[in-house]
Write an enzyme that holds these catalytic residues in place. Structure first.
Site, mmCIF file in Angstrom:
data_model
loop_
_atom_site.group_PDB
_atom_site.id
_atom_site.type_symbol
_atom_site.label_atom_id
_atom_site.label_comp_id
_atom_site.label_asym_id
_atom_site.label_seq_id
_atom_site.Cartn_x
_atom_site.Cartn_y
_atom_site.Cartn_z
ATOM 1 N N HIS A 156 30.054 16.537 63.468
ATOM 2 C CA HIS A 156 30.395 15.850 64.735
ATOM 3 C C HIS A 156 29.230 14.996 65.203
ATOM 4 O O HIS A 156 29.388 13.798 65.486
ATOM 5 C CB HIS A 156 30.741 16.907 65.789
ATOM 6 C CG HIS A 156 31.007 16.357 67.146
ATOM 7 N ND1 HIS A 156 32.277 16.109 67.623
ATOM 8 C CD2 HIS A 156 30.158 15.991 68.153
ATOM 9 C CE1 HIS A 156 32.194 15.610 68.860
ATOM 10 N NE2 HIS A 156 30.928 15.536 69.210
ATOM 11 N N GLU A 157 28.033 15.588 65.278
ATOM 12 C CA GLU A 157 26.882 14.841 65.803
ATOM 13 C C GLU A 157 26.480 13.704 64.876
ATOM 14 O O GLU A 157 26.092 12.622 65.325
ATOM 15 C CB GLU A 157 25.707 15.794 66.027
ATOM 16 C CG GLU A 157 25.967 16.926 67.008
ATOM 17 C CD GLU A 157 26.417 16.443 68.400
ATOM 18 O OE1 GLU A 157 27.162 17.173 69.072
ATOM 19 O OE2 GLU A 157 26.036 15.310 68.787
ATOM 20 N N HIS A 160 28.399 10.769 65.677
ATOM 21 C CA HIS A 160 27.838 9.985 66.794
ATOM 22 C C HIS A 160 26.720 9.081 66.309
ATOM 23 O O HIS A 160 26.684 7.903 66.646
ATOM 24 C CB HIS A 160 27.281 10.929 67.862
ATOM 25 C CG HIS A 160 28.309 11.550 68.759
ATOM 26 N ND1 HIS A 160 29.354 10.829 69.287
ATOM 27 C CD2 HIS A 160 28.477 12.826 69.194
ATOM 28 C CE1 HIS A 160 30.101 11.627 70.050
ATOM 29 N NE2 HIS A 160 29.589 12.839 70.003
#
Lengths: 443, 135
Positions: A156-157, A160
């Protein structure tokens, strides 16, 4: 001072990054947003990115090896669906590392965003930059079924950092809230399109493409025939799942892992001769060829007919030159089509010789339907697809479909026999066949 | 922190990791909504004069006295309630504009610290981790 390296260094390079990002943004800005930054439109301008788990920021909950392995796997998952490649770099100067990761609690690593302790926020990330994990959370390795999966949070990160915003679609890895890990979570179709919107799709040449057919027995003892599609490029390969229009999760895999005994740095062609009398898989490389033993999952040293392998192509297929560019077996006329340069040699398997009248020009045997739209020669791969019941010729990142003998010509009788329909891009028909960095092959 | 500690540090208690503050009331909810971009911080310069459009925006701002008349649930006017509705919508909750239990539970789920909504880099004081200008 060390601890602050994570962030200050990041700020040390604003201009360098800004230039690259700005150039991208200025182009986009003119098109879409004047005066406002559009989320989801910024991306790294280079395809190979270095990452490092910062020594001062190791988690206290997992072994260092585990942490690095999980994060490496997270980067690889993004690499499998995009043209990006990631290298763990533990030695370059920190300023040369693109993505720095670290664990911390409360006020951490010189970051201006304090963590909130156990619960709620488990990590945050910066565009094109760094990732911090809240070590007050209970991070666990994949498939432990409890705690917060570090793999899922890392994927997920990293999303980003690569430029993706939060996405509220069900099943998206970019949803802001953590959903307990379903077993075997993967980057789904829409997330793949999102990252490819920023970095483009995966392109590249292939050494060979083939359908591997095998007989299996069901639990009721019935013999069924199954096939899998394989794409090979240099020393690695992908299994392509036609039903789901993507590669198998976790591919590519190194050739020597899945095909024991064939040249580890890649082959020129693969042919599966499959008819009433013969069921033989051959791999060709240079002047030699190998026969594959399906039952023992390795190449024959001596096959049931007593032939020693590897054998010279000139011995097994008299009249066929070597090395070849590629080849395919056409079940419809029981011939192997060997391609070399601008010529094609049609080999009659039953008679064990090159058919009379060959070699002939590829442009003569496979004429262009649209004049000028033809690969000419040096074909990368020739592939008879059981899924499409059609032959495809691959060259660079394009393919030409051969006019089907029944359906196509029934619809358009004027089409020439074995004509090549106008070319298309490979990535428009076979999706997400993406490289990973060689260092990630073992993850 | 105390000025003096005993030499063996026995009087130093190492704090066990503390629990994140839960979202329990309107104030903590408001903090949550502004942290993740649902409530946009008001920027006075931007309000006084929007350079790109050359139009003064202050007629957008409802003004203090107007706020006093706003009732809970009257979503058309309160920034808090419209932010709450936003959050409920993206979280797949029923959009009521009320700070109900389901909303509270959603706010207290483990989550990523990156804001959900685009944030304007005018908020330099506490930039969200995702603004490129941080670099």
């Amino acid at each position: 001072p060390h601890r602050s390296t994570l962030t200050t260094t990041a700020t040390d390079r604003p201009h360098q990054h800004q230039n690259r990002v700005a150039s991208l943004l200025s182009k986009r800005r003119q098109k879409r947003h004047v005066g406002r930054r559009a989320w989801g439109n910024m991306a790294f301008s280079k395809m190979v990115l270095k990452w490092r788990l910062i020594g001062e920021g190791y988690s206290s909950q997992l072994t260092i090896q585990d942490q690095r392995h999980i994060i490496s796997l997270a980067f690889r998952m993004w690499s499998e669906v995009s043209p990006l490649e990631f290298i763990e770099d533990t030695s370059s100067p920190l300023a040369d590392v693109d993505i720095k990761l670290g664990f911390g609690t409360g006020r951490h690593l010189g970051c201006n965003q304090k963590f909130d302790g156990t619960g709620r926020e488990f990590a945050h990330a910066w565009f094109l930059g760094d990732i911090h994990f809240d070590d007050d959370e209970h991070f666990t390795a994949p498939n432990t079924g409890s705690g917060i999966s570090l793999l899922k949070v890392a994927v997920h990160e990293i999303g980003h950092v690569l430029g993706l915003p939060h996405i509220y679609r069900t099943g998206s890895i970019m949803q802001p809230s953590y959903l307990p890990q379903e077993s075997g979570f993967e980057i789904n179709w829409m997330d793949r399109k999102s990252i490819q919107h920023l970095y483009g799709g995966c392109k590249g040449q292939f050494n060979t493409v083939f359908d591997w057919i095998r007989k299996e027995r069901t639990q009721y003892g019935e013999v069924v025939i199954r096939f899998n599609t394989y794409f090979m490029r240099d020393g690695w390969y992908w299994l392509y799942e036609n039903r789901t229009n993507r590669t198998r999760y976790g591919d590519p895999v190194a050739l020597q892992v899945g095909w024991h005994g064939i040249p580890p740095d890649g082959v020129d062609a693969s042919v599966h001769v499959w008819n009433r009398n013969t069921d033989a898989v051959y791999f060709f490389k240079g002047t030699q060829y190998w026969r594959y033993d399906d039952d023992n999952d390795q190449v024959f040293t001596v096959d049931p007919e007593g032939h020693l392998y590897p054998r010279l192509i000139s011995e097994g297929f008299p009249g066929v030159p070597s090395p070849i560019d590629t080849a395919f077996y056409d079940r419809r006329d029981y011939h192997i089509y060997f391609f070399k340069g601008t010529y094609v040699y049609v080999f009659d398997v039953t008679a064990n010789r090159v058919s009379p009248g060959f070699p002939r020009k590829i442009t003569a045997v496979f004429p262009a339907v649209v004049s000028g739209d033809h690969p000419g020669g040096s074909i990368d791969a020739a592939y008879f697809s059981y899924t499409h019941n059609a032959v495809f010729l691959f060259k660079d990142t394009q393919f030409w479909k051969v006019v089907g003998r029944s359906r196509d010509r029934w619809r358009r009788p004027a089409l020439p026999r074995n004509g090549l329909l106008p070319h298309r891009k490979v990535e428009e028909q076979w999706f997400d066949i993406c490289n990973v960095h060689p260092s990630a092959l073992k993850v | 922190e105390k000025l003096f500690h005993s030499r063996d540090h026995s009087d130093l208690e190492i704090p066990s990791s503390h629990q994140a503050e839960l979202i329990t009331d309107k104030d903590t909810a408001e903090l949550f909504l502004s942290r993740y971009g649902f409530i946009r911080p008001v920027n006075w310069e931007e309000l006084q004069f929007d350079q790109s459009t050359g139009i003064s925006n202050d007629e957008d701002f409802p003004g203090e006295e107007d706020l006093s008349g706003i009732q809970e649930g009257d979503s058309s006017l309160s920034p808090f309630i419209s932010a709450l509705r936003d959050f409920q919508m993206v979280s797949g909750l029923s959009v009521t504009g009320l700070f109900d239990d389901a909303t509270k539970a959603a706010m207290n789920k483990p989550r990523c610290g990156v804001p959900d909504k685009e944030t304007d880099d005018a908020t330099e004081e506490s930039p969200p981790p995702t603004t490129a200008t941080d670099r």
